[in-house]
Design a protein around this motif. Structure first.
Motif, PDB file in Angstrom:
ATOM      1  N   MET A   1      25.023  42.938  22.755  1.00 59.98           N
ATOM      2  CA  MET A   1      24.830  43.495  24.100  1.00 59.98           C
ATOM      3  C   MET A   1      26.047  43.222  24.980  1.00 59.98           C
ATOM      4  SD  MET A   1      20.817  42.893  24.991  1.00 59.98           S
ATOM      5  CE  MET A   1      20.529  41.313  24.196  1.00 59.98           C
ATOM      6  N   ASN A   2      26.617  42.029  24.855  1.00 64.10           N
ATOM      7  CA  ASN A   2      27.800  41.702  25.651  1.00 64.10           C
ATOM      8  C   ASN A   2      29.014  42.509  25.210  1.00 64.10           C
ATOM      9  OD1 ASN A   2      26.886  39.793  27.617  1.00 64.10           O
ATOM     10  ND2 ASN A   2      26.551  38.373  25.934  1.00 64.10           N
ATOM     11  N   VAL A   3      29.145  42.738  23.919  1.00 63.68           N
ATOM     12  CA  VAL A   3      30.248  43.579  23.432  1.00 63.68           C
ATOM     13  C   VAL A   3      30.043  45.006  23.943  1.00 63.68           C
ATOM     14  CG1 VAL A   3      31.376  44.538  21.383  1.00 63.68           C
ATOM     15  CG2 VAL A   3      30.760  42.121  21.447  1.00 63.68           C
ATOM     16  N   ALA A   4      28.809  45.484  23.937  1.00 58.53           N
ATOM     17  CA  ALA A   4      28.513  46.819  24.468  1.00 58.53           C
ATOM     18  C   ALA A   4      28.922  46.921  25.932  1.00 58.53           C
ATOM     19  CB  ALA A   4      27.029  47.139  24.312  1.00 58.53           C
ATOM     20  N   ARG A   5      28.642  45.894  26.696  1.00 60.26           N
ATOM     21  CA  ARG A   5      29.011  45.874  28.120  1.00 60.26           C
ATOM     22  C   ARG A   5      30.523  46.009  28.281  1.00 60.26           C
ATOM     23  NH1 ARG A   5      28.634  40.679  31.954  1.00 60.26           N
ATOM     24  NH2 ARG A   5      29.015  39.720  29.939  1.00 60.26           N
ATOM     25  N   SER A   6      31.262  45.281  27.454  1.00 58.39           N
ATOM     26  CA  SER A   6      32.730  45.350  27.546  1.00 58.39           C
ATOM     27  C   SER A   6      33.259  46.697  27.077  1.00 58.39           C
ATOM     28  CB  SER A   6      33.366  44.207  26.753  1.00 58.39           C
ATOM     29  OG  SER A   6      33.162  42.983  27.438  1.00 58.39           O
ATOM     30  N   LYS A   7      32.682  47.233  26.008  1.00 60.29           N
ATOM     31  CA  LYS A   7      33.132  48.542  25.540  1.00 60.29           C
ATOM     32  C   LYS A   7      32.854  49.612  26.591  1.00 60.29           C
ATOM     33  CE  LYS A   7      33.220  47.825  20.590  1.00 60.29           C
ATOM     34  NZ  LYS A   7      32.858  48.351  19.274  1.00 60.29           N
ATOM     35  N   LEU A   8      31.717  49.539  27.238  1.00 62.63           N
ATOM     36  CA  LEU A   8      31.398  50.494  28.287  1.00 62.63           C
ATOM     37  C   LEU A   8      32.378  50.366  29.453  1.00 62.63           C
ATOM     38  CD1 LEU A   8      29.502  52.739  29.226  1.00 62.63           C
ATOM     39  CD2 LEU A   8      28.052  50.957  30.237  1.00 62.63           C
ATOM     40  N   ALA A   9      32.704  49.132  29.823  1.00 64.36           N
ATOM     41  CA  ALA A   9      33.653  48.907  30.918  1.00 64.36           C
ATOM     42  C   ALA A   9      35.027  49.491  30.606  1.00 64.36           C
ATOM     43  CB  ALA A   9      33.771  47.416  31.217  1.00 64.36           C
ATOM     44  N   LEU A  10      35.360  49.545  29.312  1.00 58.75           N
ATOM     45  CA  LEU A  10      36.646  50.101  28.890  1.00 58.75           C
ATOM     46  C   LEU A  10      36.559  51.588  28.559  1.00 58.75           C
ATOM     47  CD1 LEU A  10      37.930  47.127  26.713  1.00 58.75           C
ATOM     48  CD2 LEU A  10      38.679  47.776  29.019  1.00 58.75           C
ATOM     49  N   GLY A  11      35.402  52.192  28.809  1.00 55.06           N
ATOM     50  CA  GLY A  11      35.256  53.627  28.624  1.00 55.06           C
ATOM     51  C   GLY A  11      34.838  54.075  27.236  1.00 55.06           C
ATOM     52  N   ASP A  12      34.494  53.138  26.357  1.00 54.34           N
ATOM     53  CA  ASP A  12      34.083  53.482  25.000  1.00 54.34           C
ATOM     54  C   ASP A  12      32.552  53.581  24.954  1.00 54.34           C
ATOM     55  OD1 ASP A  12      33.607  53.762  22.289  1.00 54.34           O
ATOM     56  OD2 ASP A  12      34.583  51.879  21.704  1.00 54.34           O
ATOM     57  N   ARG A  13      32.024  54.724  25.389  1.00 45.11           N
ATOM     58  CA  ARG A  13      30.573  54.921  25.457  1.00 45.11           C
ATOM     59  C   ARG A  13      29.944  54.941  24.060  1.00 45.11           C
ATOM     60  NH1 ARG A  13      28.740  56.794  30.409  1.00 45.11           N
ATOM     61  NH2 ARG A  13      27.072  58.018  29.442  1.00 45.11           N
ATOM     62  N   THR A  14      30.631  55.568  23.095  1.00 42.47           N
ATOM     63  CA  THR A  14      30.104  55.636  21.729  1.00 42.47           C
ATOM     64  C   THR A  14      30.037  54.240  21.121  1.00 42.47           C
ATOM     65  OG1 THR A  14      30.979  57.865  21.468  1.00 42.47           O
ATOM     66  CG2 THR A  14      30.436  56.662  19.451  1.00 42.47           C
ATOM     67  N   GLY A  15      31.109  53.470  21.282  1.00 40.29           N
ATOM     68  CA  GLY A  15      31.122  52.098  20.768  1.00 40.29           C
ATOM     69  C   GLY A  15      30.068  51.230  21.430  1.00 40.29           C
ATOM     70  N   ALA A  16      29.857  51.444  22.728  1.00 41.37           N
ATOM     71  CA  ALA A  16      28.833  50.675  23.443  1.00 41.37           C
ATOM     72  C   ALA A  16      27.452  50.987  22.880  1.00 41.37           C
ATOM     73  CB  ALA A  16      28.888  50.984  24.939  1.00 41.37           C
ATOM     74  N   LEU A  17      27.180  52.263  22.637  1.00 35.54           N
ATOM     75  CA  LEU A  17      25.885  52.647  22.084  1.00 35.54           C
ATOM     76  C   LEU A  17      25.689  52.057  20.681  1.00 35.54           C
ATOM     77  CD1 LEU A  17      23.254  54.191  22.345  1.00 35.54           C
ATOM     78  CD2 LEU A  17      24.444  56.229  21.491  1.00 35.54           C
ATOM     79  N   GLU A  18      26.743  52.059  19.868  1.00 35.19           N
ATOM     80  CA  GLU A  18      26.652  51.468  18.525  1.00 35.19           C
ATOM     81  C   GLU A  18      26.314  49.980  18.603  1.00 35.19           C
ATOM     82  OE1 GLU A  18      30.442  52.439  16.839  1.00 35.19           O
ATOM     83  OE2 GLU A  18      29.897  54.530  16.473  1.00 35.19           O
ATOM     84  N   GLU A  19      26.933  49.280  19.543  1.00 34.33           N
ATOM     85  CA  GLU A  19      26.642  47.842  19.699  1.00 34.33           C
ATOM     86  C   GLU A  19      25.205  47.625  20.165  1.00 34.33           C
ATOM     87  OE1 GLU A  19      28.470  45.299  18.737  1.00 34.33           O
ATOM     88  OE2 GLU A  19      30.184  46.540  18.178  1.00 34.33           O
ATOM     89  N   LEU A  20      24.724  48.480  21.067  1.00 32.79           N
ATOM     90  CA  LEU A  20      23.337  48.346  21.521  1.00 32.79           C
ATOM     91  C   LEU A  20      22.354  48.618  20.386  1.00 32.79           C
ATOM     92  CD1 LEU A  20      23.508  49.940  25.076  1.00 32.79           C
ATOM     93  CD2 LEU A  20      23.232  47.514  24.490  1.00 32.79           C
ATOM     94  N   GLU A  21      22.690  49.557  19.508  1.00 43.76           N
ATOM     95  CA  GLU A  21      21.837  49.815  18.352  1.00 43.76           C
ATOM     96  C   GLU A  21      21.803  48.605  17.419  1.00 43.76           C
ATOM     97  OE1 GLU A  21      23.581  53.452  16.947  1.00 43.76           O
ATOM     98  OE2 GLU A  21      22.285  54.690  18.227  1.00 43.76           O
ATOM     99  N   LYS A  22      22.952  47.940  17.249  1.00 42.17           N
ATOM    100  CA  LYS A  22      22.984  46.717  16.439  1.00 42.17           C
ATOM    101  C   LYS A  22      22.124  45.624  17.088  1.00 42.17           C
ATOM    102  CE  LYS A  22      27.660  47.519  14.698  1.00 42.17           C
ATOM    103  NZ  LYS A  22      29.068  47.068  14.805  1.00 42.17           N
TER     104      LYS A  22
END
Length: 186
Positions: free
Chosen positions: A159-180
């Motif tokens: 979830m924390n990695v997703a937060r950082s990916k979202l902050a950096l504009g990586d919406r797809t990566g954030a969603l993948e981390e949330l799924e994990k």
């Protein structure tokens, strides 16, 4: 919150007669009450007292664990306070202490070692707005260094990695981390 405060009070009374690691865990949990109330500076003062108590009473690898556990809490509190200098101090000390362990130790349900230190570094990096640092820290895990911590630690990590990916504009990566995180959640 009153019951949580009462539980910590009883824990402190018992810990006063116990070993240094138990005393450190009690300090960590007391600081956690302050964290939950948003009293980050007061929590950091509790962490500092716990570290001082352990430094005068512990020796050996148990000392590293007993010092590392409140350092992780200090890292979290400093990150929430946006105090980069204090967070960096706790990060450096946690990493130094974690080098005493090949794998994370589990003491009374509290983990300390290289992996849980990294989990806390990811979260604190996100709190401090150091999102690329959080992602870089996470990239250290993989097939050569798999996460072996329980889901209660690894799910929030994603979830924390997703937060950082979202902050950096990586919406797809954030969603993948949330799924994990969802797949791991207890």
């Amino acid at each position: 919150m009153t019951l949580a405060d009462l539980a910590v009070t009883k824990q402190k009374l018992a810990a006063a007669q116990a070993d240094p690691v138990t005393l450190a865990i009690a300090g960590r949990d007391t600081a956690g009450v302050h964290l939950n109330h948003g009293e980050f500076e007061d929590g950091l003062a509790v962490v500092d007292r716990a570290i001082c108590q352990v430094e005068t009473h512990a020796a050996g690898q148990g000392r590293s664990c007993a010092l590392g556990i409140p350092r992780l809490r200090g890292m979290t509190l400093a990150g929430r306070l946006k105090d980069k200098a204090t967070a960096d101090r706790h990060i450096a000390e946690s990493r130094r202490l974690a080098r005493d362990f090949d794998h994370d130790a589990n003491r009374l349900g509290n983990h300390f070692g290289p992996q849980n230190t990294a989990v806390h570094v990811v979260a604190t990096s996100g709190d401090l707005g150091r999102h690329q640092d959080a992602i870089d820290e996470m990239s250290r895990f993989g097939s050569r260094n798999p996460l072996v911590l329980p889901a209660t630690r690894t799910s929030p990590l994603h979830m924390n990695v997703a937060r950082s990916k979202l902050a950096l504009g990586d919406r797809t990566g954030a969603l993948e981390e949330l799924e994990k995180a969802w797949a791991l959640a207890p």
